[in-house]
Design an enzyme around this catalytic site. Structure first.
Site, PDB file in Angstrom:
ATOM      1  N   ASN A  43       0.840  -1.203   0.000  1.00  0.00           N
ATOM      2  CA  ASN A  43       0.000   0.000   0.000  1.00  0.00           C
ATOM      3  C   ASN A  43       0.875   1.252   0.000  1.00  0.00           C
ATOM      4  O   ASN A  43       1.978   1.276   0.583  1.00  0.00           O
ATOM      5  CB  ASN A  43      -1.025   0.001   1.145  1.00  0.00           C
ATOM      6  CG  ASN A  43      -0.468  -0.301   2.510  1.00  0.00           C
ATOM      7  OD1 ASN A  43       0.587  -0.915   2.651  1.00  0.00           O
ATOM      8  ND2 ASN A  43      -1.189   0.124   3.533  1.00  0.00           N
ATOM      9  N   GLU A  45       0.308   5.233   0.645  1.00  0.00           N
ATOM     10  CA  GLU A  45      -0.625   6.284   1.079  1.00  0.00           C
ATOM     11  C   GLU A  45      -0.208   7.647   0.527  1.00  0.00           C
ATOM     12  O   GLU A  45       0.851   7.803  -0.090  1.00  0.00           O
ATOM     13  CB  GLU A  45      -0.719   6.269   2.608  1.00  0.00           C
ATOM     14  CG  GLU A  45      -1.292   4.924   3.069  1.00  0.00           C
ATOM     15  CD  GLU A  45      -1.520   4.827   4.566  1.00  0.00           C
ATOM     16  OE1 GLU A  45      -1.004   5.664   5.333  1.00  0.00           O
ATOM     17  OE2 GLU A  45      -2.245   3.895   4.966  1.00  0.00           O
ATOM     18  N   CYS A  54      -4.168   0.652  -2.431  1.00  0.00           N
ATOM     19  CA  CYS A  54      -4.041  -0.597  -1.681  1.00  0.00           C
ATOM     20  C   CYS A  54      -2.934  -1.467  -2.270  1.00  0.00           C
ATOM     21  O   CYS A  54      -2.586  -1.351  -3.457  1.00  0.00           O
ATOM     22  CB  CYS A  54      -5.348  -1.377  -1.722  1.00  0.00           C
ATOM     23  SG  CYS A  54      -6.632  -0.710  -0.650  1.00  0.00           S
ATOM     24  N   GLU A  56      -3.094  -4.546  -3.056  1.00  0.00           N
ATOM     25  CA  GLU A  56      -3.622  -5.383  -4.135  1.00  0.00           C
ATOM     26  C   GLU A  56      -3.505  -4.669  -5.476  1.00  0.00           C
ATOM     27  O   GLU A  56      -3.184  -5.291  -6.494  1.00  0.00           O
ATOM     28  CB  GLU A  56      -5.100  -5.714  -3.871  1.00  0.00           C
ATOM     29  CG  GLU A  56      -5.347  -6.644  -2.696  1.00  0.00           C
ATOM     30  CD  GLU A  56      -5.521  -5.902  -1.375  1.00  0.00           C
ATOM     31  OE1 GLU A  56      -4.974  -4.784  -1.209  1.00  0.00           O
ATOM     32  OE2 GLU A  56      -6.207  -6.456  -0.495  1.00  0.00           O
ATOM     33  N   CYS A  87     -10.185  -5.209   0.974  1.00  0.00           N
ATOM     34  CA  CYS A  87     -11.292  -4.260   1.091  1.00  0.00           C
ATOM     35  C   CYS A  87     -12.282  -4.500  -0.061  1.00  0.00           C
ATOM     36  O   CYS A  87     -11.996  -5.243  -1.006  1.00  0.00           O
ATOM     37  CB  CYS A  87     -10.771  -2.828   1.067  1.00  0.00           C
ATOM     38  SG  CYS A  87     -10.277  -2.248  -0.571  1.00  0.00           S
ATOM     39  N   CYS A  90     -10.953  -3.781  -3.529  1.00  0.00           N
ATOM     40  CA  CYS A  90      -9.935  -4.749  -3.963  1.00  0.00           C
ATOM     41  C   CYS A  90     -10.545  -6.106  -4.268  1.00  0.00           C
ATOM     42  O   CYS A  90     -10.021  -6.848  -5.108  1.00  0.00           O
ATOM     43  CB  CYS A  90      -8.822  -4.855  -2.939  1.00  0.00           C
ATOM     44  SG  CYS A  90      -7.757  -3.396  -2.995  1.00  0.00           S
TER      45      CYS A  90
HETATM   46  N1  THU Z   1      -5.266  -1.618   2.663  1.00  0.00           N
HETATM   47  C1  THU Z   1      -4.738  -2.373   1.663  1.00  0.00           C
HETATM   48  O1  THU Z   1      -3.632  -2.122   1.178  1.00  0.00           O
HETATM   49  N2  THU Z   1      -5.470  -3.440   1.228  1.00  0.00           N
HETATM   50  C2  THU Z   1      -6.678  -3.811   1.732  1.00  0.00           C
HETATM   51  O2  THU Z   1      -7.346  -4.670   1.176  1.00  0.00           O
HETATM   52  C3  THU Z   1      -7.150  -3.175   2.970  1.00  0.00           C
HETATM   53  C4  THU Z   1      -6.565  -1.838   3.246  1.00  0.00           C
HETATM   54  C5  THU Z   1      -4.494  -0.450   3.124  1.00  0.00           C
HETATM   55  C6  THU Z   1      -5.065   0.870   2.685  1.00  0.00           C
HETATM   56  C7  THU Z   1      -4.487   1.814   3.723  1.00  0.00           C
HETATM   57  O3  THU Z   1      -3.191   2.241   3.299  1.00  0.00           O
HETATM   58  C8  THU Z   1      -4.343   0.955   4.958  1.00  0.00           C
HETATM   59  O4  THU Z   1      -4.451  -0.394   4.522  1.00  0.00           O
HETATM   60  C9  THU Z   1      -5.385   1.234   6.024  1.00  0.00           C
HETATM   61  O5  THU Z   1      -6.662   1.165   5.484  1.00  0.00           O
END
Ligand code: THU
Length: 133
Positions: A43, A45, A54, A56, A87, A90
């Site tokens: 991920n 940000e 994300c 994924e 999520c 994803c």
């Molecule tokens: N996150 C992912 O990378 N994949 C997911 O399926 C769930 C959430 C990340 C997004 C964000 O940077 C952090 O987790 C908190 O939500």
């Protein structure tokens, strides 16, 4: 896949690279395609929060860039008491490249905690077949 398998190790390495200054929540993903190739992502940000991506999404982009499109196994790794399941967005991203054979493995940094089918994570989903002419 054992916790010392190639995909598992790739997910772990990807997780360690996550750029998460806002949530501190690192996620790593590794994909094994049906032709036996591996891709990973973390991920990333952003100060403009909704622009973060994300893990994924990163792994899928790497897979597509390499000309691959069939996910056999995908390992989603994160820390915490709760399972780090993909999520909602994803789930749909994975769905695009999934089949009945696809398995989604939800991992901690030491083990696969649970394994799901696509249908379990995204029942009655909309996919490429819906747009077939
Ligand atoms: N996150 C992912 O990378 N994949 C997911 O399926 C769930 C959430 C990340 C997004 C964000 O940077 C952090 O987790 C908190 O939500």
């Amino acid at each position: 896949m054992a916790a010392d398998g190639q995909a598992f190790e790739l997910a772990k390495a990807a997780m360690s690279k996550a750029y998460v200054p806002y949530s501190q929540f690192k996620v790593g993903v590794a994909i094994e395609t049906s032709s036996g190739r591996y891709y990973s992502g973390c991920n990333v940000e952003n100060a403009s929060y909704p622009e973060g991506t994300c893990a994924e999404a990163g792994a899928i982009a790497a897979m597509v860039l390499d000309g691959e499109s069939q996910i056999k196994n995908i390992y989603v790794m994160g820390n915490g008491a709760e399972l780090v399941t993909p999520c909602g967005g994803c789930r749909q991203r994975i769905r695009e490249f999934a089949s009945e054979q696809t398995r989604i493995h939800v991992c901690s940094s030491s083990q696969v905690r649970r394994t799901f089918t696509m249908e379990e994570l995204l029942p009655c989903s909309f996919g490429p077949e819906n747009l077939a002419k």
